[in-house]
Scaffold this motif. Structure first.
Motif, short mmCIF file in Angstrom:
data_model
loop_
_atom_site.label_atom_id
_atom_site.label_comp_id
_atom_site.label_asym_id
_atom_site.label_seq_id
_atom_site.Cartn_x
_atom_site.Cartn_y
_atom_site.Cartn_z
N PRO A 182 90.89 -24.50 38.20
CA PRO A 182 91.44 -25.86 38.17
C PRO A 182 92.82 -25.87 37.51
O PRO A 182 93.19 -24.95 36.78
CB PRO A 182 90.43 -26.64 37.34
N PHE A 183 93.56 -26.93 37.77
CA PHE A 183 94.86 -27.10 37.14
C PHE A 183 94.67 -27.57 35.71
O PHE A 183 93.90 -28.50 35.45
CB PHE A 183 95.70 -28.14 37.91
N ARG A 184 95.36 -26.94 34.79
CA ARG A 184 95.30 -27.35 33.39
C ARG A 184 96.17 -28.59 33.19
O ARG A 184 97.15 -28.80 33.89
CB ARG A 184 95.80 -26.23 32.49
N GLY A 185 95.77 -29.39 32.22
CA GLY A 185 96.56 -30.57 31.89
C GLY A 185 96.31 -31.76 32.82
O GLY A 185 97.03 -32.74 32.76
N HIS A 186 95.32 -31.65 33.68
CA HIS A 186 94.96 -32.73 34.59
C HIS A 186 93.48 -33.04 34.41
O HIS A 186 92.70 -32.18 34.01
CB HIS A 186 95.22 -32.33 36.05
N ARG A 187 93.09 -34.26 34.76
CA ARG A 187 91.67 -34.62 34.66
C ARG A 187 90.85 -33.63 35.48
O ARG A 187 91.30 -33.16 36.53
CB ARG A 187 91.42 -36.03 35.19
N TYR A 188 89.64 -33.35 35.00
CA TYR A 188 88.83 -32.36 35.69
C TYR A 188 87.39 -32.82 35.93
O TYR A 188 86.90 -32.75 37.03
CB TYR A 188 88.82 -31.03 34.92
N HIS A 189 86.71 -33.26 34.91
CA HIS A 189 85.27 -33.52 35.01
C HIS A 189 84.97 -34.75 35.86
O HIS A 189 85.68 -35.75 35.81
CB HIS A 189 84.66 -33.64 33.62
N LEU A 190 83.91 -34.65 36.66
CA LEU A 190 83.55 -35.72 37.60
C LEU A 190 83.43 -37.10 36.96
O LEU A 190 83.90 -38.08 37.56
CB LEU A 190 82.25 -35.36 38.33
N PRO A 191 82.82 -37.24 35.78
CA PRO A 191 82.73 -38.59 35.20
C PRO A 191 84.09 -39.26 35.00
O PRO A 191 84.20 -40.48 35.09
CB PRO A 191 82.03 -38.35 33.85
N HIS A 192 85.13 -38.48 34.76
CA HIS A 192 86.47 -39.06 34.60
C HIS A 192 86.93 -39.74 35.89
O HIS A 192 87.67 -40.73 35.85
CB HIS A 192 87.49 -37.99 34.20
N PHE A 193 86.50 -39.22 37.01
CA PHE A 193 86.90 -39.81 38.30
C PHE A 193 85.96 -40.93 38.71
O PHE A 193 86.36 -41.85 39.41
CB PHE A 193 86.94 -38.73 39.38
N GLN A 194 84.71 -40.86 38.28
CA GLN A 194 83.74 -41.88 38.66
C GLN A 194 83.99 -43.18 37.92
O GLN A 194 83.80 -44.26 38.46
CB GLN A 194 82.32 -41.37 38.40
N VAL A 195 84.41 -43.08 36.67
CA VAL A 195 84.63 -44.28 35.85
C VAL A 195 86.09 -44.72 35.90
O VAL A 195 86.38 -45.89 35.97
CB VAL A 195 84.20 -44.01 34.38
N GLY A 196 86.98 -43.76 35.88
CA GLY A 196 88.41 -44.07 35.82
C GLY A 196 89.02 -44.30 37.19
O GLY A 196 88.33 -44.54 38.19
N SER A 197 90.32 -44.20 37.22
CA SER A 197 91.05 -44.41 38.47
C SER A 197 90.90 -43.20 39.39
O SER A 197 90.52 -42.12 38.95
CB SER A 197 92.53 -44.64 38.14
N PRO A 198 91.22 -43.37 40.67
CA PRO A 198 91.14 -42.23 41.59
C PRO A 198 92.19 -41.17 41.22
O PRO A 198 93.08 -41.45 40.41
CB PRO A 198 91.43 -42.85 42.95
N PRO A 199 92.09 -40.00 41.80
CA PRO A 199 93.08 -38.95 41.50
C PRO A 199 94.51 -39.46 41.72
O PRO A 199 94.79 -40.11 42.72
CB PRO A 199 92.73 -37.83 42.48
N ARG A 200 95.38 -39.13 40.78
CA ARG A 200 96.75 -39.63 40.83
C ARG A 200 97.71 -38.72 41.59
O ARG A 200 98.76 -39.15 42.01
CB ARG A 200 97.28 -39.84 39.41
#
Length: 161
Positions: A53-71
């Motif tokens: 995965p890319f470092r310094g970017h959101r990674y874990h699934l819960p971050h995408f499920q609760v937060g905004s879509p991938p930027r």
């Protein structure tokens, strides 16, 4: 959810990247990724043929499920990477749950290695057998449906006469 390679013999409890490193160094039969194919790895392993995965970017699934879509593309990649990695983790979870002996190892390392290899092989055998059974069931259902359709068509032909 099948195991494609098993490496045993790492001392103690070690990180995934360390196991991969041991396997690559100590197993001459280690299956390196073929051209245009990749192994999914965590962020520690950044080598050709291995997708991290890319470092310094959101990674874990819960971050995408609760937060905004991938930027951006990196976050989108990380989302898919995390999703695939969860399948791998789930495979280990299913394996450990099915074979409780894996959490209650005997003290002898050789016995531990045999248990790991045996249970992984049995896991694959059971999974493949279940897939074959499902395919056979589907074929039987299709055959039954086809036979019923033929009977119905015969009845229709008789009714026409």
């Amino acid at each position: 959810m099948l195991f494609t390679y098993i490496f045993v013999g790492c001392p103690g409890s070690v990180h995934d990247a360390r196991v991969l490193s041991y396997a690559m160094e100590r197993d001459s039969t280690f299956p390196t990724p073929p051209p245009s194919k990749y192994y999914l790895v965590d962020s520690v392993m950044r080598t050709r043929g291995y997708l991290a995965p890319f470092r310094g970017h959101r990674y874990h699934l819960p971050h995408f499920q609760v937060g905004s879509p991938p930027r951006d593309e990196e976050e989108l990649f990380n989302r898919w990477h995390s999703s695939l990695r969860s399948v791998i983790e789930r495979t280990f979870g299913v394996w450990k749950k099915k074979w409780r002996i894996l959490s209650e190892f005997p003290d002898m390392v050789e016995t531990q290695n045999k248990i790991i290899i045996s249970t992984a092989g049995l896991h694959n055998f059971i999974r493949l057998s279940q897939i074959q059974i499902l395919i056979l069931m589907m074929l039987c259902m299709l055959t039954q449906f086809h036979e019923n359709s033929l009977v119905t068509m015969e009845k229709v032909e008789k009714m026409k006469k």
